[in-house]
Scaffold this active site. Structure first.
Site, PDB file in Angstrom:
ATOM      1  CB  CYS A 168      -0.811   0.090   1.221  1.00  0.00           C
ATOM      2  SG  CYS A 168      -1.882   1.590   1.329  1.00  0.00           S
ATOM      3  CB  SER A 210      -1.626   8.254   4.383  1.00  0.00           C
ATOM      4  OG  SER A 210      -2.319   8.547   3.384  1.00  0.00           O
ATOM      5  CE  LYS A 249     -10.634  -4.421   3.773  1.00  0.00           C
ATOM      6  NZ  LYS A 249     -11.624  -3.759   3.261  1.00  0.00           N
ATOM      7  CB  VAL A 252      -3.859  -0.238   5.432  1.00  0.00           C
ATOM      8  CG1 VAL A 252      -4.548  -1.378   6.337  1.00  0.00           C
ATOM      9  CG2 VAL A 252      -3.913  -0.695   4.216  1.00  0.00           C
TER      10      VAL A 252
HETATM   11  N1  GSH Z   1      -7.442   7.904   1.684  1.00  0.00           N
HETATM   12  C1  GSH Z   1      -6.833   6.442   2.251  1.00  0.00           C
HETATM   13  C2  GSH Z   1      -6.536   5.733   1.133  1.00  0.00           C
HETATM   14  C3  GSH Z   1      -6.099   4.355   1.654  1.00  0.00           C
HETATM   15  C4  GSH Z   1      -6.272   3.247   0.908  1.00  0.00           C
HETATM   16  O1  GSH Z   1      -6.862   3.296  -0.191  1.00  0.00           O
HETATM   17  N2  GSH Z   1      -5.902   1.903   1.336  1.00  0.00           N
HETATM   18  C5  GSH Z   1      -6.066   0.855   0.522  1.00  0.00           C
HETATM   19  C6  GSH Z   1      -4.716   0.115   0.388  1.00  0.00           C
HETATM   20  S1  GSH Z   1      -3.491   0.900  -0.626  1.00  0.00           S
HETATM   21  C7  GSH Z   1      -6.852   0.137   1.136  1.00  0.00           C
HETATM   22  O2  GSH Z   1      -6.967  -0.295   2.533  1.00  0.00           O
HETATM   23  N3  GSH Z   1      -8.040  -0.635   0.444  1.00  0.00           N
HETATM   24  C8  GSH Z   1      -8.949  -1.650   1.127  1.00  0.00           C
HETATM   25  C9  GSH Z   1     -10.255  -1.357   0.690  1.00  0.00           C
HETATM   26  O3  GSH Z   1     -10.795  -0.414  -0.140  1.00  0.00           O
HETATM   27  O4  GSH Z   1     -11.053  -2.236   1.110  1.00  0.00           O
HETATM   28  C10 GSH Z   1      -5.266   7.105   2.704  1.00  0.00           C
HETATM   29  O5  GSH Z   1      -4.901   8.148   2.240  1.00  0.00           O
HETATM   30  O6  GSH Z   1      -5.002   6.647   3.744  1.00  0.00           O
END
Ligand code: GSH
Length: 81
Positions: free
Chosen positions: A11, A65, A38, A51
């Site tokens: 990620c 983040s 998850k 995450v």
């Molecule tokens: N806007 C979020 C984006 C986080 C994100 O998209 N993480 C992805 C992995 S890179 C995730 O957890 N995806 C799981 C899902 O959407 O079910 C941030 O900046 O933390």
């Protein structure tokens, strides 16, 4: 209690926070989860089911983040901004 970053290895959003933690030399642990399966404890602390999440203590978990990095920057001098 060290900060705990909840992560998925590939990620890029997690990497933003890891870079900040390493740059600021903040003690932290990394916990990887499988986003395809998850765990229940993760779904209870991550409102969006994404995450990274940063467990600050038993009561506080941050998500997004950008927010995590702002928190790290505000709580560990010197500031990056
Ligand atoms: N806007 C979020 C984006 C986080 C994100 O998209 N993480 C992805 C992995 S890179 C995730 O957890 N995806 C799981 C899902 O959407 O079910 C941030 O900046 O933390």
């Amino acid at each position: 209690m060290p900060l705990e970053l909840i992560s998925f290895p590939l990620c890029p959003y997690v990497q933003r926070s890891v870079i900040t933690l390493l740059h600021k030399e903040v003690l932290f642990t990394l916990t990887h989860i499988d986003l395809a399966h998850k765990p229940d404890w993760f779904l209870q602390i991550s409102p969006m089911g994404k995450v990274p999440c940063l467990r600050v203590d038993d009561d506080v978990v941050l998500f997004e983040s950008q927010v995590i990095n702002e928190y790290l920057d505000e709580t560990t001098p010197p500031p990056l901004h």
